[in-house]
Structure formats: C-alpha cells, structure tokens
Scaffold this active site. Structure first.
Site, PDB file in Angstrom:
ATOM      1  N   PRO A   1      -0.207  -8.880 -10.443  1.00  0.00           N
ATOM      2  CA  PRO A   1      -1.572  -9.031 -11.153  1.00  0.00           C
ATOM      3  C   PRO A   1      -2.716 -10.046 -10.886  1.00  0.00           C
ATOM      4  O   PRO A   1      -3.710  -9.939 -11.074  1.00  0.00           O
ATOM      5  CB  PRO A   1      -1.154  -9.228 -12.409  1.00  0.00           C
ATOM      6  CG  PRO A   1       0.282  -9.465 -12.669  1.00  0.00           C
ATOM      7  CD  PRO A   1       1.065  -9.309 -11.325  1.00  0.00           C
TER       8      PRO A   1
ATOM      9  N   GLU B   1       9.119 -13.567 -13.704  1.00  0.00           N
ATOM     10  CA  GLU B   1       7.811 -14.490 -13.681  1.00  0.00           C
ATOM     11  C   GLU B   1       7.347 -14.456 -12.096  1.00  0.00           C
ATOM     12  O   GLU B   1       6.247 -15.185 -11.885  1.00  0.00           O
ATOM     13  CB  GLU B   1       8.212 -15.946 -13.944  1.00  0.00           C
ATOM     14  CG  GLU B   1       8.326 -16.009 -15.708  1.00  0.00           C
ATOM     15  CD  GLU B   1       7.630 -15.231 -16.558  1.00  0.00           C
ATOM     16  OE1 GLU B   1       6.324 -15.742 -16.391  1.00  0.00           O
ATOM     17  OE2 GLU B   1       7.746 -14.447 -17.445  1.00  0.00           O
TER      18      GLU B   1
ATOM     19  N   ASP C   1     -13.632  13.449  -2.951  1.00  0.00           N
ATOM     20  CA  ASP C   1     -13.111  12.751  -4.149  1.00  0.00           C
ATOM     21  C   ASP C   1     -14.139  11.871  -4.766  1.00  0.00           C
ATOM     22  O   ASP C   1     -14.917  11.380  -4.343  1.00  0.00           O
ATOM     23  CB  ASP C   1     -12.187  11.659  -3.486  1.00  0.00           C
ATOM     24  CG  ASP C   1     -10.792  12.484  -3.123  1.00  0.00           C
ATOM     25  OD1 ASP C   1     -10.649  13.569  -3.555  1.00  0.00           O
ATOM     26  OD2 ASP C   1      -9.980  11.721  -2.480  1.00  0.00           O
TER      27      ASP C   1
END
Ligand code: 6GU
Length: 245
Positions: free
Chosen positions: A89, A116, A169
C-alpha cells in the site's frame, strides 16, 4: 511475457491461472504465469519466513533471505531483463498508464508481502518498483498481485480476441466508456437510442464520443484534466457545462 508470483500462499492463484481469459492466454502460450512459494527458500529446518521486528512493536516482518532466494530462483527461470515489483500500500497507485508500461516488460517478478511487510534491506536491495492498487488496506499482497497480473496480461497482443479488444476500454483513451445496448430493442419500457439503429456509422461514432465525454464529466471530472481533447470535444463539454449552470 513471463510472470512469476512470489507468495506464501501459492494456492491463492490456482483459480486465476486456470480460468477465463488468463487460462486461454496460457494455453496458447502467449504468457507463462508461475508461482514460487517463498517458504521453499527458508533456510532453517522449521522453514521460518517471518520474525519479530527489531525495536519492538506489533506484528511480524518477512525475513530478507527467503525473499532473496525466491527472487534469485525467479531470475534463473528467465535469464535476461526482469522487473521486480513489490505489492505494498506504500507503492505507486496502479492506473492504466502504468499497466500499459508493465505490459511491455519481458519478465515480471511480483512479490506479495504479508504481516507488517518485508525487511527494509530486501526492499532497498532487491525491489525495482513498489505498487499499490488503491488507498485501502488488504491483508496481503495476493489480491493486489492478481489485479495487477490480470490488468497487464489482457494487454499482451493476442490475449484478447477482437471481440474483447482493449482499444475501447474505459481509461485507454483517458475517458470512461460510452453506454452499450443489445437486443431486445425495448426493455422495461425503455427503447435503445434510435441513433444506434440508424446504420449511420459517422453519427454513431460521434454520439458515442459525446456519451463518453458526458459520462466522464458527470462521474470522473478530474480525468478530463489529463486527456487530450479535440476541438469538437471541448465545444461539446462547454455546452454541457453551460446547460448545467
Ligand atoms: Cl499492494 N497490498 C496490501 N496489503 N494492501 C493494499 C495494496 C497492496 N494495495 C492496496 N491495498
């Protein structure tokens, strides 16, 4: 193209590899997608892949040596140019432009993190690019890796049939796609827009372009700042903006 997915949960990917578009692409040998179990590169007899963080704190950290071993094994499978991607992330947020860039690579090595995250030294020493799939938290990198691999593989020439062509698309030209209709001509009292039945391909093309522009303006106006627009596009958007004020 070759894709090696480095994971502690290789079974997660069996359905993805054996189904649908990816299955066809693999059968037709347009791509090779393989998983490598990071645990196979744990050096101790208990095959430990994680450990407590130095300095304390919650959770566990993925040890660097098994990651290094798994990446080395992946590189041996396709000597030459490879790009090591770490799913996190904290990475660059995936978009269609990045997908297009990745689709030109010969060999992607996709590392899925857990707990983690991975030891910082492995990240610094072994990772070429860090990628996130959006601003929300997943329990591990596997789902994110599956999203990445699906989006990249469908751009490889020959993977999509002409019926599914990637050219139209949403996002490929920076705009959202126009609405689509199929039979019947009337459904729940709603008719298909007459122009689509007209056979006038020039007018249909223009109508679709305008629908794309209108949809993008209504739903994702920030996308319009980044796309190249024709003069007629700008005029149409100005007209819509005036109507709404
Ligand atoms: Cl790549 N990993 C995790 N764990 N969560 C995410 C992500 C990746 N991208 C968005 N959320």
């Amino acid at each position: 193209m070759r894709v090696d997915i480095l994971t502690l949960f290789p079974n997660f990917f069996s359905g993805i590899v054996s189904e649908s578009i990816l299955k066809r692409a693999i059968e037709r040998e347009l791509i090779v997608v393989d998983t490598i179990n990071i645990r196979d590169f744990a050096f101790d007899k208990h095959r430990v892949v994680d450990d407590y963080p130095y300095g304390g704190g919650a959770g566990m950290v993925m040890k660097p040596e098994p990651i290094a071993g798994a990446i080395a094994a992946a590189k041996e499978r396709r000597p030459g140019n490879s790009k090591v991607i770490y799913m996190t992330p904290q990475g660059k947020v995936l978009n269609q432009q990045l997908v297009q860039q990745l689709a030109t690579e010969e060999h992607l090595i996709v590392l899925c993190g857990h707990y983690e995250g991975i030891d910082e030294r492995a990240r610094e020493e072994l990772v070429d690019e860090e990628i996130s799939i959006g601003d929300y938290v997943l329990t591990g990198g596997e789902l994110a890796a599956a999203v990445l691999v699906d989006s990249v593989i469908r751009l490889i020439p020959g993977v999509l049939g002409s019926a599914e062509s990637a050219a139209g698309d949403s996002f490929s030209d920076g705009l959202l796609e126009y609405p689509q209709y199929t039979r019947p001509p009337e459904f729940m009292g709603r008719a298909v827009p007459e122009i689509l039945l007209s056979g006038d391909h020039g007018r249909i093309k223009q109508w679709r372009r305008e629908q794309s522009l209108q949809r993008t303006l209504e739903r994702r106006p920030e996308l319009l700042d980044k796309v190249e627009l024709f003069k007629a596009d700008k005029q149409f958007l100005d007209k819509l903006r005036k109507l709404s004020t």
